[in-house]
Motif scaffolding. Structure first.
Motif, short mmCIF file in Angstrom:
data_model
loop_
_atom_site.label_atom_id
_atom_site.label_comp_id
_atom_site.label_asym_id
_atom_site.label_seq_id
_atom_site.Cartn_x
_atom_site.Cartn_y
_atom_site.Cartn_z
N UNK A 144 60.46 60.99 5.36
CA UNK A 144 60.61 60.45 6.57
C UNK A 144 61.37 59.07 6.71
N UNK A 145 61.52 58.33 5.45
CA UNK A 145 62.31 57.19 5.26
C UNK A 145 63.78 57.78 5.62
N UNK A 146 64.10 58.72 4.88
CA UNK A 146 65.39 59.42 5.02
C UNK A 146 65.90 59.64 6.35
N UNK A 147 64.82 60.08 7.18
CA UNK A 147 65.17 60.77 8.49
C UNK A 147 65.15 59.46 9.56
N UNK A 148 64.19 58.84 9.44
CA UNK A 148 63.67 57.69 10.45
C UNK A 148 63.67 56.47 10.28
N UNK A 149 63.75 56.12 8.87
CA UNK A 149 63.79 54.96 8.19
C UNK A 149 64.84 53.87 8.36
N UNK A 150 64.78 52.80 8.19
CA UNK A 150 66.08 51.68 7.99
C UNK A 150 66.18 51.31 6.63
N UNK A 151 67.52 51.34 6.20
CA UNK A 151 67.76 50.77 4.77
C UNK A 151 67.93 49.04 4.87
N UNK A 152 67.56 48.57 3.88
CA UNK A 152 67.68 47.04 3.71
C UNK A 152 68.47 46.91 2.39
N UNK A 153 69.69 46.34 2.34
CA UNK A 153 70.62 46.11 1.12
C UNK A 153 70.47 44.53 0.87
#
Length: 155
Positions: A144-153
């Motif tokens: 779900x993270x890969x499809x719909x999530x947001x990445x914070x770097x």
């Protein structure tokens, strides 16, 4: 604060059921099996729109002087109105449940799991534990993270 409940006219209930059936093929929105969660867009959420600042602050605190990245996905249980978010930080070996509701300190979460110590092979292996989770559940959150999530770097 009280909960207001109303009864639903049967014709509207039937229409709502038809919409759910029509949407059931959208696997990116709802999990299959025992993990019945839908995702929501963090940027439009009242309690999670500040995900970048909250997760960024946590990552900088826990991993100073090192570039790292985590994924955040908003989720709610189908049929309920409460929303939470999961933070998956593989580089830090953590999966954090963020309750939102104005609490922006991830360190106060009562669900900060180690991906190497607190994850067991199956749902059955959890037994009566109050903190363990299963590999299938973690895999579902990561998908779900890969499809719909947001990445914070952070650097």
């Amino acid at each position: 604060m009280g909960v207001k409940t109303t009864s639903l006219d049967p014709k509207y209930a039937l229409a709502a059921f038809a919409v759910l059936i029509a949407m059931s093929g959208q696997s990116s929105v709802s999990a299959k099996g025992p993990y019945d969660f839908t995702t929501f867009e963090l940027r439009g959420s009242r309690y999670f729109s500040n995900y970048n600042a909250v997760v960024g602050r946590y990552l900088r605190q826990e991993s100073p002087h090192r570039r790292t990245r985590a994924c955040v996905v908003g989720q709610s249980v189908v049929g309920q109105q409460n929303e939470t978010a999961c933070v998956v930080w593989r580089g830090g070996d953590k999966l954090i449940l963020w309750w939102g509701g104005g609490d922006d300190d991830l360190n106060r979460s009562n669900r900060i799991l180690s991906l190497s110590r607190d994850v067991v092979a199956t749902d059955e292996a959890i037994g009566t534990s109050t903190y363990l989770t299963s590999r299938p559940w973690v895999a579902m959150v990561e998908r779900k993270c890969a499809r719909s999530g947001r990445y914070v770097t952070v650097n």
